[in-house]
Design an enzyme around this catalytic site. Structure first.
Site, PDB file in Angstrom:
ATOM      1  N   ARG A 115       0.883  -1.627   0.110  1.00 11.56           N
ATOM      2  CA  ARG A 115      -0.140   0.207  -0.108  1.00 11.56           C
ATOM      3  C   ARG A 115       0.770   1.314  -0.232  1.00 11.56           C
ATOM      4  O   ARG A 115       0.421   1.948   0.172  1.00 11.56           O
ATOM      5  CB  ARG A 115      -0.579   0.250   0.662  1.00 11.56           C
ATOM      6  CG  ARG A 115      -2.828  -0.821   1.005  1.00 11.56           C
ATOM      7  CD  ARG A 115      -2.928  -1.134   1.947  1.00 11.56           C
ATOM      8  NE  ARG A 115      -2.633  -2.140   3.063  1.00 11.56           N
ATOM      9  CZ  ARG A 115      -2.461  -2.356   4.364  1.00 11.56           C
ATOM     10  NH1 ARG A 115      -3.811  -1.549   4.560  1.00 11.56           N
ATOM     11  NH2 ARG A 115      -2.597  -3.413   5.101  1.00 11.56           N
ATOM     12  N   GLU A 124       1.123  -6.368  13.321  1.00 10.17           N
ATOM     13  CA  GLU A 124      -0.319  -5.937  14.365  1.00 10.17           C
ATOM     14  C   GLU A 124      -1.224  -7.509  13.913  1.00 10.17           C
ATOM     15  O   GLU A 124      -1.726  -8.194  15.235  1.00 10.17           O
ATOM     16  CB  GLU A 124      -1.247  -4.702  13.322  1.00 10.17           C
ATOM     17  CG  GLU A 124      -1.826  -4.153  14.823  1.00 10.17           C
ATOM     18  CD  GLU A 124      -3.614  -3.259  14.378  1.00 10.17           C
ATOM     19  OE1 GLU A 124      -2.972  -3.254  13.250  1.00 10.17           O
ATOM     20  OE2 GLU A 124      -4.688  -3.230  15.227  1.00 10.17           O
TER      21      GLU A 124
HETATM   22  O1  LIG Z   1       2.732  -0.126  11.961  1.00  5.55           O
HETATM   23  P1  LIG Z   1       2.781  -1.465  11.624  1.00  5.55           P
HETATM   24  O2  LIG Z   1       2.049  -2.450  12.494  1.00  5.55           O
HETATM   25  O3  LIG Z   1       3.566  -2.398  10.302  1.00  5.55           O
HETATM   26  O4  LIG Z   1       1.559  -1.871   9.621  1.00  5.55           O
HETATM   27  C1  LIG Z   1       1.588  -1.068   9.612  1.00  5.55           C
HETATM   28  C2  LIG Z   1       1.418  -1.925   8.034  1.00  5.55           C
HETATM   29  O5  LIG Z   1       0.477  -3.197   7.720  1.00  5.55           O
HETATM   30  C3  LIG Z   1       0.304  -3.059   6.443  1.00  5.55           C
HETATM   31  O6  LIG Z   1       1.177  -3.634   5.934  1.00  5.55           O
HETATM   32  P2  LIG Z   1       0.413  -5.242   5.577  1.00  5.55           P
HETATM   33  O7  LIG Z   1       1.888  -6.009   6.529  1.00  5.55           O
HETATM   34  O8  LIG Z   1      -0.555  -5.180   5.678  1.00  5.55           O
HETATM   35  O9  LIG Z   1       0.790  -5.447   3.608  1.00  5.55           O
HETATM   36  P3  LIG Z   1       0.033  -4.681   2.372  1.00  5.55           P
HETATM   37  O10 LIG Z   1       0.276  -3.256   2.003  1.00  5.55           O
HETATM   38  O11 LIG Z   1       0.561  -5.425   1.135  1.00  5.55           O
HETATM   39  O12 LIG Z   1      -1.829  -4.948   2.662  1.00  5.55           O
HETATM   40  C4  LIG Z   1       0.477  -1.776   6.402  1.00  5.55           C
HETATM   41  O13 LIG Z   1       0.350  -1.159   5.082  1.00  5.55           O
HETATM   42  C5  LIG Z   1       1.743  -0.951   6.958  1.00  5.55           C
HETATM   43  O14 LIG Z   1       2.590  -1.475   6.046  1.00  5.55           O
HETATM   44  N1  LIG Z   2      -5.940  -1.223  11.325  1.00  9.22           N
HETATM   45  C1  LIG Z   2      -5.113  -1.224  10.015  1.00  9.22           C
HETATM   46  N2  LIG Z   2      -5.856  -1.454   9.081  1.00  9.22           N
HETATM   47  C2  LIG Z   2      -5.353  -1.401   8.134  1.00  9.22           C
HETATM   48  N3  LIG Z   2      -4.037  -1.949   7.755  1.00  9.22           N
HETATM   49  C3  LIG Z   2      -3.151  -2.011   8.765  1.00  9.22           C
HETATM   50  N4  LIG Z   2      -2.298  -2.194   9.072  1.00  9.22           N
HETATM   51  C4  LIG Z   2      -1.554  -2.770  10.494  1.00  9.22           C
HETATM   52  N5  LIG Z   2      -2.708  -2.271  10.832  1.00  9.22           N
HETATM   53  C5  LIG Z   2      -3.943  -2.362  10.374  1.00  9.22           C
END
Ligand SMILES: O=P(O)(O)OC[C@H]1O[C@H](OP(=O)(O)OP(=O)(O)O)[C@H](O)[C@@H]1O
Ligand SMILES: Nc1ncnc2[nH]cnc12
Length: 178
Positions: A62, A99
């Site tokens: 993202r 998370e």
């Molecule tokens: O601060 P944190 O606890 O590390 O969480 C935040 C991260 O989690 C999500 O990515 P995700 O790993 O879900 O992958 P995506 O972007 O491919 O959906 C989001 O896009 C951040 O990169």
């Molecule tokens: N609560 C949340 N919503 C969307 N993306 C996330 N990545 C980590 N925590 C998230």
């Protein structure tokens, strides 16, 4: 309506996704509003200019949605921080806790230049684990993390405190804090 309220009105809370207890922030409606996306990019660009950066690092996946338009707006190189095993050639890796699970990210070694200034971009900071791992990769390779920009900060998870432990003088922008 100001930008914060516009964003709050389009970002949707999805309870118990992808697992029970997580309130997932769905940003997909934002991508259907090009004018609002342009305002987001402009706000991030304004902040980025203050940090004097030379490279934009977007975190898979993202972070790419925001990092690439920002790099184009600023006329700066874009670097992809990707999940393990996706990048060819020599890479530098770092593991982190999410998370909802654990993962590791990587950046190609030839994108990590000593003494150069980097801005890390992502959609959301939750625990800070992901952005912190990206910062560690850059810092351990001799680069300077000058800033982070996020669309959303989940303040109750104190992710920015984690970032400030790794990069104490860094500037952090969160367009909305919830
Ligand atoms: O601060 P944190 O606890 O590390 O969480 C935040 C991260 O989690 C999500 O990515 P995700 O790993 O879900 O992958 P995506 O972007 O491919 O959906 C989001 O896009 C951040 O990169
Ligand atoms: N609560 C949340 N919503 C969307 N993306 C996330 N990545 C980590 N925590 C998230």
């Amino acid at each position: 309506m100001n930008l914060q309220n516009e964003l709050l009105s389009v970002i949707k809370d999805v309870p118990d996704f992808p697992k029970k207890g997580v309130i997932f922030k769905d940003i997909n409606p934002l991508f259907k509003d090009p004018q609002l996306m342009k305002k987001v990019t402009a706000q991030m660009a304004e902040f980025a200019k203050l940090t004097n950066i030379q490279h934009i690092v977007g975190i898979e996946s993202r972070g790419f949605f925001f990092g690439m338009p920002l790099a184009l707006e600023l006329n700066l190189p874009f670097i992809a921080a990707r999940k393990k095993g996706k990048l060819p050639g020599e890479v530098v890796s770092e593991s982190y806790a999410l998370e909802y699970g654990t993962d590791s990210i990587e950046i190609q070694k030839n994108s990590l230049l000593k003494g150069q200034r980097y801005l890390i971009v992502d959609d959301i900071i939750a625990t800070g684990g992901t952005a912190n791992a990206a910062a560690k990769i850059i810092q351990n390779s001799g680069g300077i993390v000058s800033g982070f920009t996020f669309l959303i900060e989940l303040t109750f998870l104190n992710g920015c405190e984690t970032l400030l432990k790794t990069t104490p003088h860094v500037q952090i922008q969160s367009l909305i804090k919830v």
